[in-house]
Motif scaffolding. Structure first.
Motif, PDB file in Angstrom:
ATOM      1  N   ALA A 294      48.647  22.464  25.650  1.00 62.72           N
ATOM      2  CA  ALA A 294      48.662  22.671  27.098  1.00 62.72           C
ATOM      3  C   ALA A 294      48.749  24.157  27.426  1.00 62.72           C
ATOM      4  N   PHE A 295      49.513  24.905  26.634  1.00 61.13           N
ATOM      5  CA  PHE A 295      49.636  26.348  26.863  1.00 61.13           C
ATOM      6  C   PHE A 295      48.283  27.033  26.653  1.00 61.13           C
ATOM      7  N   ARG A 296      47.583  26.649  25.600  1.00 60.62           N
ATOM      8  CA  ARG A 296      46.258  27.230  25.344  1.00 60.62           C
ATOM      9  C   ARG A 296      45.295  26.893  26.482  1.00 60.62           C
ATOM     10  N   ALA A 297      45.357  25.644  26.956  1.00 63.95           N
ATOM     11  CA  ALA A 297      44.456  25.220  28.033  1.00 63.95           C
ATOM     12  C   ALA A 297      44.707  26.016  29.311  1.00 63.95           C
ATOM     13  N   GLU A 298      45.992  26.243  29.642  1.00 64.78           N
ATOM     14  CA  GLU A 298      46.322  27.015  30.838  1.00 64.78           C
ATOM     15  C   GLU A 298      45.875  28.467  30.696  1.00 64.78           C
ATOM     16  N   THR A 299      46.079  29.030  29.524  1.00 58.77           N
ATOM     17  CA  THR A 299      45.664  30.408  29.295  1.00 58.77           C
ATOM     18  C   THR A 299      44.158  30.554  29.452  1.00 58.77           C
ATOM     19  N   LEU A 300      43.424  29.616  28.892  1.00 57.01           N
ATOM     20  CA  LEU A 300      41.959  29.644  28.984  1.00 57.01           C
ATOM     21  C   LEU A 300      41.506  29.514  30.435  1.00 57.01           C
ATOM     22  N   LYS A 301      42.177  28.663  31.200  1.00 59.74           N
ATOM     23  CA  LYS A 301      41.789  28.435  32.600  1.00 59.74           C
ATOM     24  C   LYS A 301      42.019  29.670  33.469  1.00 59.74           C
ATOM     25  N   LEU A 302      43.099  30.415  33.190  1.00 59.83           N
ATOM     26  CA  LEU A 302      43.499  31.522  34.061  1.00 59.83           C
ATOM     27  C   LEU A 302      42.951  32.881  33.646  1.00 59.83           C
ATOM     28  N   THR A 303      42.427  32.997  32.434  1.00 62.42           N
ATOM     29  CA  THR A 303      42.006  34.306  31.918  1.00 62.42           C
ATOM     30  C   THR A 303      41.067  35.044  32.862  1.00 62.42           C
ATOM     31  N   LYS A 304      40.124  34.340  33.458  1.00 64.21           N
ATOM     32  CA  LYS A 304      39.116  35.012  34.288  1.00 64.21           C
ATOM     33  C   LYS A 304      39.717  35.675  35.527  1.00 64.21           C
ATOM     34  N   TYR A 305      40.921  35.261  35.899  1.00 68.25           N
ATOM     35  CA  TYR A 305      41.559  35.849  37.088  1.00 68.25           C
ATOM     36  C   TYR A 305      42.381  37.100  36.758  1.00 68.25           C
ATOM     37  N   TYR A 306      42.496  37.412  35.480  1.00 68.02           N
ATOM     38  CA  TYR A 306      43.362  38.530  35.054  1.00 68.02           C
ATOM     39  C   TYR A 306      42.632  39.475  34.108  1.00 68.02           C
ATOM     40  N   THR A 307      41.337  39.655  34.312  1.00 69.50           N
ATOM     41  CA  THR A 307      40.528  40.505  33.450  1.00 69.50           C
ATOM     42  C   THR A 307      40.937  41.965  33.598  1.00 69.50           C
ATOM     43  N   LEU A 308      41.225  42.600  32.454  1.00 64.75           N
ATOM     44  CA  LEU A 308      41.586  44.016  32.444  1.00 64.75           C
ATOM     45  C   LEU A 308      40.670  44.759  31.466  1.00 64.75           C
ATOM     46  N   GLY A 309      40.974  46.027  31.238  1.00 63.64           N
ATOM     47  CA  GLY A 309      40.102  46.855  30.417  1.00 63.64           C
ATOM     48  C   GLY A 309      40.022  46.439  28.971  1.00 63.64           C
ATOM     49  N   SER A 310      41.094  45.884  28.422  1.00 60.63           N
ATOM     50  CA  SER A 310      41.099  45.449  27.024  1.00 60.63           C
ATOM     51  C   SER A 310      41.487  43.982  26.943  1.00 60.63           C
ATOM     52  N   GLN A 311      41.076  43.342  25.861  1.00 56.49           N
ATOM     53  CA  GLN A 311      41.382  41.928  25.690  1.00 56.49           C
ATOM     54  C   GLN A 311      42.878  41.709  25.522  1.00 56.49           C
ATOM     55  N   ASP A 312      43.548  42.625  24.816  1.00 59.72           N
ATOM     56  CA  ASP A 312      44.995  42.494  24.635  1.00 59.72           C
ATOM     57  C   ASP A 312      45.719  42.522  25.971  1.00 59.72           C
ATOM     58  N   SER A 313      45.317  43.433  26.852  1.00 56.71           N
ATOM     59  CA  SER A 313      45.942  43.526  28.175  1.00 56.71           C
ATOM     60  C   SER A 313      45.659  42.272  28.996  1.00 56.71           C
ATOM     61  N   THR A 314      44.416  41.791  28.919  1.00 51.42           N
ATOM     62  CA  THR A 314      44.055  40.567  29.638  1.00 51.42           C
ATOM     63  C   THR A 314      44.884  39.397  29.146  1.00 51.42           C
ATOM     64  N   ASP A 315      45.009  39.263  27.836  1.00 52.06           N
ATOM     65  CA  ASP A 315      45.776  38.156  27.256  1.00 52.06           C
ATOM     66  C   ASP A 315      47.242  38.229  27.681  1.00 52.06           C
ATOM     67  N   SER A 316      47.811  39.428  27.670  1.00 55.71           N
ATOM     68  CA  SER A 316      49.228  39.583  27.997  1.00 55.71           C
ATOM     69  C   SER A 316      49.514  39.188  29.439  1.00 55.71           C
ATOM     70  N   ILE A 317      48.731  39.696  30.378  1.00 60.42           N
ATOM     71  CA  ILE A 317      48.986  39.391  31.788  1.00 60.42           C
ATOM     72  C   ILE A 317      48.672  37.933  32.094  1.00 60.42           C
ATOM     73  N   THR A 318      47.704  37.348  31.378  1.00 56.90           N
ATOM     74  CA  THR A 318      47.385  35.934  31.574  1.00 56.90           C
ATOM     75  C   THR A 318      48.532  35.060  31.093  1.00 56.90           C
ATOM     76  N   ARG A 319      49.080  35.381  29.930  1.00 57.40           N
ATOM     77  CA  ARG A 319      50.207  34.597  29.409  1.00 57.40           C
ATOM     78  C   ARG A 319      51.396  34.669  30.369  1.00 57.40           C
ATOM     79  N   PHE A 320      51.612  35.857  30.934  1.00 55.34           N
ATOM     80  CA  PHE A 320      52.720  35.981  31.877  1.00 55.34           C
ATOM     81  C   PHE A 320      52.467  35.124  33.119  1.00 55.34           C
ATOM     82  N   SER A 321      51.220  35.067  33.549  1.00 51.76           N
ATOM     83  CA  SER A 321      50.888  34.230  34.697  1.00 51.76           C
ATOM     84  C   SER A 321      51.154  32.755  34.406  1.00 51.76           C
ATOM     85  N   VAL A 322      50.906  32.339  33.173  1.00 55.08           N
ATOM     86  CA  VAL A 322      51.159  30.945  32.797  1.00 55.08           C
ATOM     87  C   VAL A 322      52.649  30.634  32.857  1.00 55.08           C
ATOM     88  N   VAL A 323      53.480  31.513  32.290  1.00 55.77           N
ATOM     89  CA  VAL A 323      54.900  31.172  32.113  1.00 55.77           C
ATOM     90  C   VAL A 323      55.759  31.472  33.337  1.00 55.77           C
TER      91      VAL A 323
END
Length: 517
Positions: free
Chosen positions: A245-274
Motif C-alpha cells: 500500500a505504501f508503494r502504491a501511494e508513493t507511485l500515485k503521488l509522485t507526479k505531484y511532487y516532481t523536483l530537480g532530482s529523483q532523490d528529492s522527488t522521492d523524499s518529498i513524495t514519501r513525506f506527503s504519504v506519511v
C-alpha cells in the motif's frame, strides 16, 4: 476492536479522590501489600524497583496489584531487565486515589507512574478484572487484579518496532539541532562576543513528522493539533500502511511532487504519504465516520474497515495496519476544496511581497470592503505610480507539479461613472505571469476591463471569480525547500503597458488556483 472513545481524567475532576473514604483506615499501601500473602511477588518487585519507598510515603496513590498467580503468567522476557521491570511495576501505580464507586464515566483514562495510560472502570483496569476493589489505607487505595497490566507501546514505539517501509520513510526525516538553553557555555568568543558552547552539549534529536502541527477551525473554535504520535498525553488513531500500500501511494503521488532530482522527488513524495495518516482521538473501526480529517493537513479520508489487516491497542490510542486508504485527492470540477490532498491555492491580494521600495514609495493601500453577501474582504490597490507594466509579486507556500485552473477576484468600486461625453469607463488592464516577468513565463492575456460588470447603463463592482485560464506548474514549489523564499513559485500581477495615471492601477482581492482532477 475498540468499543468506544476513552475519556481523559483531569486532576481537578479527581480532587475528591485524594481524600480517604474510610477515616478509620490505617497503615500505608506498602504495609497493606506486604501483609497480603497473595501479593508477595508484587511486594518483592516493589522493593526491587524502589517503588516500595514511594508508596510508603504520605502522598496519595492508587495501586492495582496483580496476584502471585497473575504475575506467574507474565512472560519472563517482559520483565527480564531492571528497566523492563520498573516499567512493568510503574504501570500498576498512579497518583491520587481512584475509587470504583466514584467513577464519573464508564471508562476513565489514567496516567500511571511510568508515563503510560491505562483505562479504569468499575469492574476492570485495562482489561484486567478487579477481584478486590477499593481497599482504603492512609495514603491511597488498593485494588487487587487477576491479571497483570502489561505496558503498551505508544503509536510511535509500535511503528519503530516494525520493519515497514513507512518506518524507514519517517526515520529519514530525523534531524538534530542545538538547544542553546541547555548547551553548556564554556566561554566567550573574543572576536564576535558570542558564547562558546561545549561540544556535544545541547544536542536535541527531532523528527520533521513528529514536530508538525495543524490549525483548523472546528465549530467556530480554532483547534491546534500535533502529529506527535509519541505523545502519551494525547489520543490518536494512526494508520500504518502495508509495504504494498505504501508503494502504491508513493507511485500515485509522485507526479505531484516532481523536483530537480529523483532523490528529492522521492523524499518529498514519501513525506506527503506519511504526513496525513494521523487522526485525533480513537476512531472505532466498527463505526468509522463518513469523513475523517487528518491532523497533518486536514485531508478528508473515507476509512474502510475491510482494509484493516491488523489492529493494535497502544498507550495513546489505536494503530490500524491497512492495505489501502481512500481520501479526496483533488476537489471535484472547479470546487475549491480545502480538505483534499492536493490543495487549492488562495493568494490574497494584500499579501504582496515586492520590496521595500514597493511598500514604502509606491502609492498603495489595502482598503477593507464589505461584499453584498455581508462578508468583509481586504484587497490591494496601487494607484498613480506612473510606471510602465508595474508588477506585484506573490509567493504561495506550496504549488504542486500539476495543472491548475486560475481565477481572480478584482472588485473595482471607484470611478464607476463615465466622464462627460464618454461612452465607457477608463480601465487599467492587468494580467498574471508566473516565474518571471521579463521574459514572461506562461502568461495570460491582458484582461481589458477588470473588476467591473455593466448592468444596463450602469457599472457596478464585480464580486465574482473571473476565470483566467490554465497554468501547469513544471515542478513542485515550496517555501520550505530552501531558505527564505527561494523555493517558492513567483506569481506576478502585471499592470498596463502605459504610464498614464488612471490606466495603470493594480487592483486585486485574491487569486485562486484550483488543481485539475
Amino acid at each position: 476492536m475498540i468499543s468506544g472513545i476513552l475519556f481523559s481524567a483531569c486532576t481537578k475532576k479527581w480532587d475528591d479522590h485524594s481524600a480517604i473514604i474510610d477515616p478509620e483506615s490505617s497503615g500505608t499501601l506498602l504495609e497493606k501489600i506486604q501483609g497480603d500473602p497473595d501479593l508477595s511477588k508484587f511486594s518483592e518487585y516493589l522493593t526491587k524497583t524502589g517503588y516500595d519507598e514511594l508508596i510508603a510515603s504520605s502522598k496519595s496513590f492508587t495501586v492495582w496489584a496483580p496476584t502471585n498467580e497473575a504475575i506467574s503468567k507474565v512472560d519472563a522476557s517482559e520483565i527480564g531487565t531492571d528497566e523492563k521491570l520498573k516499567l512493568f511495576i510503574g504501570n500498576h501505580i498512579a497518583d491520587l486515589s481512584f475509587q470504583t464507586t466514584q467513577l464519573k464515566e464508564e471508562n476513565v483514562r489514567i496516567k500511571t507512574l511510568n508515563g503510560k495510560n491505562i483505562t479504569f472502570s468499575a469492574t476492570e483496569v485495562d482489561g484486567s478484572p478487579i477481584v478486590k476493589a477499593d481497599v482504603n489505607v492512609a495514603n491511597g487505595v488498593l485494588h487487587t487484579i487477576s491479571s497483570a497490566i502489561m505496558p503498551k507501546v505508544s503509536a510511535w514505539e509500535y511503528l519503530l518496532s516494525t520493519n515497514a517501509l513507512q518506518k524507514q520513510a519517517l526515520q529519514s526525516f530525523d534531524y538534530t539541532y542545538i538547544d542553546f538553553a541547555t548547551a553548556e557555555e564554556i566561554g566567550i568568543n573574543p572576536t564576535t562576543g558570542k558564547p562558546i558552547y561545549k561540544e556535544g552539549t545541547g544536542i536535541v534529536n527531532a523528527n520533521r513528522f513528529l514536530n508538525r502541527t495543524s490549525v483548523r477551525m472546528v465549530n467556530g473554535v480554532l483547534e491546534v493539533n500535533s502529529s506527535d504520535i509519541s505523545d502519551e498525553n494525547e489520543l490518536f488513531t494512526y494508520i500504518v500502511l502495508t509495504d504494498d500500500a505504501f508503494r502504491a501511494e508513493t507511485l500515485k503521488l509522485t507526479k505531484y511532487y516532481t523536483l530537480g532530482s529523483q532523490d528529492s522527488t522521492d523524499s518529498i513524495t514519501r513525506f506527503s504519504v506519511v504526513k496525513d495518516l494521523v487522526f485525533k482521538g480513537v476512531l472505532d473501526s466498527d463505526n468509522f465516520p463518513a469523513a475523517a480529517y487528518s491532523i497533518g493537513d486536514s485531508v478528508r479520508f473515507h476509512l474502510d474497515k475491510s482494509a484493516i489487516v491488523e489492529t493494535h491497542q497502544v498507550s495513546n490510542g489505536v494503530v490500524y495496519v491497512m492495505n489501502s486508504i481512500n481520501y479526496d485527492l483533488t476537489g471535484a470540477g472547479d470546487n475549491f476544496d480545502l480538505y483534499t490532498k492536493i490543495k487549492p491555492i488562495l493568494i490574497e491580494g494584500e499579501s504582496a511581497s515586492n520590496s521595500t521600495d514597493f511598500l514604502s514609495v509606491k502609492t498603495n493601500s489595502r482598503p477593507t470592503r464589505r461584499a453584498p453577501d455581508g462578508s468583509v474582504f481586504t484587497q490591494l490597490l496601487v494607484q498613480n505610480h506612473g510606471t510602465n507594466t508595474y508588477w506585484v509579486r506573490y509567493r504561495p507556500n506550496v504549488v504542486n507539479s500539476t495543472k491548475y485552473k486560475v481565477y481572480w477576484r478584482v472588485v473595482r468600486d471607484y470611478n464607476l461613472v463615465p466622464a462627460a461625453n464618454a461612452t465607457d469607463l477608463v480601465y487599467s488592464k492587468m494580467r498574471l505571469a508566473f516565474k518571471s516577468v521579463n521574459p514572461i513565463v506562461s502568461p495570460f492575456d491582458y484582461v481589458e476591463k477588470p473588476g467591473v460588470v455593466k448592468d444596463g447603463n450602469l457599472y457596478r463592482p464585480d464580486y465574482t471569480d473571473y476565470y483566467l485560464g490554465e497554468f501547469t506548474s513544471d515542478k513542485f514549489y515550496s517555501k520550505t525547500l530552501k531558505s527564505g523564499t527561494e523555493g517558492a513559485l513567483p506569481v506576478y500581477l502585471v499592470g498596463n503597458n502605459v504610464t498614464t495615471n488612471g490606466q495603470t492601477d493594480l487592483l486585486l482581492d485574491y487569486i485562486k488556483m484550483v488543481p485539475v482532477p
